[in-house]
Motif scaffolding. Structure first.
Motif, mmCIF file in Angstrom:
data_model
loop_
_atom_site.group_PDB
_atom_site.id
_atom_site.type_symbol
_atom_site.label_atom_id
_atom_site.label_comp_id
_atom_site.label_asym_id
_atom_site.label_seq_id
_atom_site.Cartn_x
_atom_site.Cartn_y
_atom_site.Cartn_z
ATOM 1 N N GLU A 93 0.839 -1.191 0.000
ATOM 2 C CA GLU A 93 0.000 0.000 0.000
ATOM 3 C C GLU A 93 0.878 1.246 0.000
ATOM 4 O OE1 GLU A 93 -3.936 -1.701 2.344
ATOM 5 O OE2 GLU A 93 -2.396 -0.604 3.474
ATOM 6 N N VAL A 94 0.250 2.381 -0.346
ATOM 7 C CA VAL A 94 0.986 3.648 -0.429
ATOM 8 C C VAL A 94 0.947 4.338 0.925
ATOM 9 C CG1 VAL A 94 1.145 5.873 -1.594
ATOM 10 C CG2 VAL A 94 0.377 3.857 -2.858
ATOM 11 N N PRO A 95 2.100 4.674 1.528
ATOM 12 C CA PRO A 95 2.108 5.344 2.830
ATOM 13 C C PRO A 95 1.941 6.852 2.691
ATOM 14 C CG PRO A 95 4.349 4.887 2.146
ATOM 15 C CD PRO A 95 3.454 4.329 1.071
ATOM 16 N N SER A 109 -3.462 11.083 -3.450
ATOM 17 C CA SER A 109 -2.181 11.642 -3.877
ATOM 18 C C SER A 109 -2.457 12.918 -4.642
ATOM 19 C CB SER A 109 -1.404 10.658 -4.751
ATOM 20 O OG SER A 109 -1.022 9.510 -4.024
ATOM 21 N N CYS A 110 -1.668 13.955 -4.394
ATOM 22 C CA CYS A 110 -1.835 15.246 -5.070
ATOM 23 C C CYS A 110 -0.863 15.299 -6.235
ATOM 24 C CB CYS A 110 -1.571 16.389 -4.096
ATOM 25 S SG CYS A 110 -1.676 18.016 -4.884
ATOM 26 N N LEU A 143 5.677 8.970 -6.753
ATOM 27 C CA LEU A 143 5.188 10.140 -7.496
ATOM 28 C C LEU A 143 6.314 10.850 -8.244
ATOM 29 C CD1 LEU A 143 2.641 11.592 -4.949
ATOM 30 C CD2 LEU A 143 2.131 10.915 -7.278
ATOM 31 N N GLU A 144 7.560 10.600 -7.807
ATOM 32 C CA GLU A 144 8.666 11.263 -8.495
ATOM 33 C C GLU A 144 8.788 10.798 -9.941
ATOM 34 O OE1 GLU A 144 10.275 7.745 -6.116
ATOM 35 O OE2 GLU A 144 8.890 9.431 -5.821
ATOM 36 N N ASP A 145 8.199 9.644 -10.249
ATOM 37 C CA ASP A 145 8.231 9.166 -11.633
ATOM 38 C C ASP A 145 7.394 10.044 -12.549
ATOM 39 O OD1 ASP A 145 9.847 7.151 -10.845
ATOM 40 O OD2 ASP A 145 8.284 5.610 -10.774
ATOM 41 N N ILE A 154 6.423 18.499 -14.034
ATOM 42 C CA ILE A 154 5.460 17.404 -14.085
ATOM 43 C C ILE A 154 5.154 16.998 -15.527
ATOM 44 C CG2 ILE A 154 3.441 18.913 -14.079
ATOM 45 C CD1 ILE A 154 2.079 16.807 -12.307
ATOM 46 N N LEU A 155 5.035 15.706 -15.747
ATOM 47 C CA LEU A 155 4.683 15.187 -17.072
ATOM 48 C C LEU A 155 3.179 15.331 -17.262
ATOM 49 C CD1 LEU A 155 6.824 11.923 -16.902
ATOM 50 C CD2 LEU A 155 7.352 13.955 -18.248
ATOM 51 N N GLU A 156 2.785 16.207 -18.157
ATOM 52 C CA GLU A 156 1.355 16.472 -18.348
ATOM 53 C C GLU A 156 0.930 16.410 -19.812
ATOM 54 O OE1 GLU A 156 0.485 20.473 -17.151
ATOM 55 O OE2 GLU A 156 2.539 21.135 -17.517
#
Length: 381
Positions: A93-95, A109-110, A143-145, A154-156
């Motif tokens: 799970e994601v902490p 996650s933001c 999220l750094e990916d 940010i990749l958008e």
């Protein structure tokens, strides 16, 4: 008594509106305490400003101030209560990236902050106007990916020419003349393509199931042909004497071995088809799972490995060749004739004359005539 005290303490540190541990507790002029967000939302929905507990009416909206003492007490006691109510992070799970020490399970996650939050630390994003504009998604690990390695942005966007995710600065550098679209737009295009693949896979599976059925039917017919050949051979050979039993057994063994070879070939083909069905079923499961994700980046990264069907053999011309028995019986009968000729030479003179009395042509049934070698007119001399 200890249990009673604990229950009482939890009630004292709970907001009567949300029934949860105080979050930024404030006091009203009448002395009651509420979460800042709870009391503000409560008054936003009312035409007059009353205390939710004692119903005291305020002529103007009160200027709420933080209850410093209660806030400090909540920080000490309320944290343990919230931790008890919120799930700890489990393996896989994601902490929460904000929790100090032991981390709680993230609920969102933001995509702007690039941080995952548990329910407690997510509160500012639900209250502060600027943070409310940040897009929130289901918890995402690493999220750094989502950051461009070259420009740290940010990749958008998605480059349609090179089929990669890019940031805004990439469009004026390495991908300056390339057609780019927002991730969501490309996500919708790829989703449509994946949906088409999802519809085609069941048809591919059905074709292979039909081919398996066809192979099984061919093997069934081959079995019937083999059984008939064995029966016909038995009828012809049982009319003979001496070595007929051995000839019949040898012939049967040959037919069964050819049939076994056909069955082994069919099993190999069926095994290959069944494995393709398993692979296609797994692929369909991955496709369905990917279709339900809202993570545009994860979707587009995974799409490359799923957009094309897995390499499979052309099964349209796949078939099992039934074994051929043409001329096989004739070979064994020819051998039997030679054996019988040798055995007849061993007969005594009187016995030979007795056999010569029945000298004549061997008449075959029309169906078995083709099994006899050319010129095999049996004349006992």
């Amino acid at each position: 008594m200890a249990s009673a005290n604990t229950s009482c303490s939890e009630e004292n540190f709970s907001c009567t509106i949300c029934l949860d541990v105080f979050n930024s507790p404030v006091s009203t002029p009448c002395g009651h305490n509420f979460c800042r967000t709870c009391i503000n939302n409560f008054w936003d929905e009312k035409l007059e400003y009353k205390c939710p507990l004692c119903n005291e009416l305020f002529h103007t909206r009160p200027d709420l101030r933080v209850n410093i003492l209660l806030s400090e007490m909540v920080d000490r006691f309320g944290t343990s209560v919230r931790v008890k109510e919120q799930p700890w992070v489990e393996p896989g799970e994601v902490p929460c990236d904000v929790c100090p020490g032991t981390q709680l399970k993230a609920v969102k996650s933001c995509l702007v902050c690039l941080i995952s939050y548990c329910q407690t630390h997510l509160e500012p994003h639900q209250r502060v106007a600027v943070l409310k504009k940040h897009p929130l998604v289901e918890p995402i690990d690493r999220l750094e990916d989502r950051m461009c390695e070259k420009h740290d942005r940010i990749l958008e966007l998605f480059c349609k020419k090179e089929q990669v995710c890019v940031c805004l600065l990439c469009t004026v550098t390495d991908h300056k003349s390339h057609p780019v679209v927002p991730l969501k737009e490309e996500y919708e295009v790829k989703t449509a393509q994946l949906g088409k693949i999802e519809a085609e896979v069941p048809q591919m599976i059905q074709k292979r199931k039909l081919k398996i059925k066809e192979i099984n039917e061919t093997v069934g017919l081959s079995k019937k042909d083999a059984d008939k050949e064995i029966a016909d051979a038995g009828q012809a050979l049982t009319a003979l004497i001496g070595c007929v039993e051995k000839c019949l057994n040898d012939f049967n063994q040959m037919v069964k071995e050819r049939l076994k070879s056909t069955e082994n070939q069919a099993k190999g083909l069926i095994k290959g088809l069944e494995q393709e069905i398993v692979d296609l079923t797994k692929r369909m499961s991955k496709v369905k799972q990917l279709l339900h994700t809202e993570d545009h980046l994860h979707f587009l990264k995974a799409f490359g490995s799923l957009k094309d069907p897995p390499p499979t053999r052309d099964r349209t011309t796949l078939a099992v060749r039934p074994p051929s028995y043409e001329g096989a019986l004739g070979k064994y009968l020819h051998q039997l004739k030679e054996t019988l000729d040798m055995e007849m030479k061993k007969l005594p003179g009187a016995e030979l004359k007795r056999v010569q009395k029945y000298k004549g042509d061997v008449t075959l049934e029309p169906r078995t005539a083709n099994y006899w070698p050319t010129g095999s007119r049996w004349e006992l001399e």
